[in-house]
Design a protein around this motif. Sequence first.
Motif, PDB file in Angstrom:
ATOM      1  N   LEU A   1       0.831  -1.206   0.000  1.00  0.00           N
ATOM      2  CA  LEU A   1       0.000   0.000   0.000  1.00  0.00           C
ATOM      3  C   LEU A   1       0.868   1.259   0.000  1.00  0.00           C
ATOM      4  O   LEU A   1       0.596   2.225  -0.739  1.00  0.00           O
ATOM      5  N   LYS A   2       1.931   1.264   0.799  1.00  0.00           N
ATOM      6  CA  LYS A   2       2.840   2.406   0.853  1.00  0.00           C
ATOM      7  C   LYS A   2       3.497   2.640  -0.508  1.00  0.00           C
ATOM      8  O   LYS A   2       3.617   3.779  -0.967  1.00  0.00           O
ATOM      9  N   ASN A   3       3.923   1.556  -1.149  1.00  0.00           N
ATOM     10  CA  ASN A   3       4.567   1.678  -2.461  1.00  0.00           C
ATOM     11  C   ASN A   3       3.592   2.236  -3.497  1.00  0.00           C
ATOM     12  O   ASN A   3       3.968   3.054  -4.350  1.00  0.00           O
ATOM     13  N   ARG A   4       2.331   1.783  -3.424  1.00  0.00           N
ATOM     14  CA  ARG A   4       1.321   2.252  -4.376  1.00  0.00           C
ATOM     15  C   ARG A   4       1.082   3.754  -4.225  1.00  0.00           C
ATOM     16  O   ARG A   4       1.046   4.500  -5.213  1.00  0.00           O
ATOM     17  N   TYR A   5       0.934   4.209  -2.968  1.00  0.00           N
ATOM     18  CA  TYR A   5       0.683   5.635  -2.742  1.00  0.00           C
ATOM     19  C   TYR A   5       1.922   6.473  -3.043  1.00  0.00           C
ATOM     20  O   TYR A   5       1.808   7.625  -3.487  1.00  0.00           O
ATOM     21  N   ALA A   6       3.095   5.898  -2.828  1.00  0.00           N
ATOM     22  CA  ALA A   6       4.321   6.617  -3.169  1.00  0.00           C
ATOM     23  C   ALA A   6       4.408   6.823  -4.672  1.00  0.00           C
ATOM     24  O   ALA A   6       4.838   7.899  -5.143  1.00  0.00           O
TER      25      ALA A   6
ATOM     26  N   TYR B   1       1.791   6.998  -6.737  1.00  0.00           N
ATOM     27  CA  TYR B   1       0.790   8.008  -7.060  1.00  0.00           C
ATOM     28  C   TYR B   1       1.305   9.415  -6.743  1.00  0.00           C
ATOM     29  O   TYR B   1       1.124  10.358  -7.535  1.00  0.00           O
ATOM     30  N   ARG B   2       1.924   9.549  -5.569  1.00  0.00           N
ATOM     31  CA  ARG B   2       2.434  10.857  -5.161  1.00  0.00           C
ATOM     32  C   ARG B   2       3.500  11.345  -6.138  1.00  0.00           C
ATOM     33  O   ARG B   2       3.541  12.537  -6.508  1.00  0.00           O
TER      34      ARG B   2
END
Length: 214
Positions: free
Chosen positions: A192-197, A199-200
């Motif tokens: 999840l952290k990698n996915r949002y990173a 996106y950011r």
Amino acid sequence: KDVQKDREPHVYLSKEEVKEKIQSYNSSVTDKLKMTLNANGIYTGFIKVQMELCRPITVQSSQSQGRYAPSNQETAFYLPDGCMNTLHISSTNTVREVIEALLKKFFVADNPAKFALYKRCHKEDQVYTCKLSDREHPLYLRLVAGPKTEMLSFVLREHETGEVMWEAFSIPELQNFLRILDKEENDQLQILKNRYAAYRGKLEEALRGVLKPG
């Protein structure tokens, strides 16, 4: 489709009828897993059991002392989907004995009472799965159905008790479950952290493009 239908009556076959069915069975076998009739009327053969387990199993090393005893040499893990095992059994072996033999073969430390054996068969273009009672004889069912697994196959599952009976598990088993859950939670959190990173990063790149002069 899982069903709990009325059990098919056990037809007691004469020794001659058993002999004829075994001859017919062996003539149809394509994987060399034939049945053998002994002089005392007991016959032996092979069954294949597919493992469909939702919860992790606890495996102990061959040096562990005492069955079901807590051991620091126990490891809990999930079996791969579709794992298939072959057992050589006799016509006198019951479902409960087959489950115990299957677990013993792979040094599974979990109590056999946690598991149930199911038969899966095709009827009227539908697949039915029915839990077998502890006293039924899997090799007899295999003989009557013939060697084709499309007609009959065996599946090992956890008992369907509605809710998990956590009190049936030992402390080492519960601790192993917690470790597995922690690992799965951390893995999912990292994904999840990698996915949002990602996106950011794309948003910041888009913003830089919009705010870039001229």
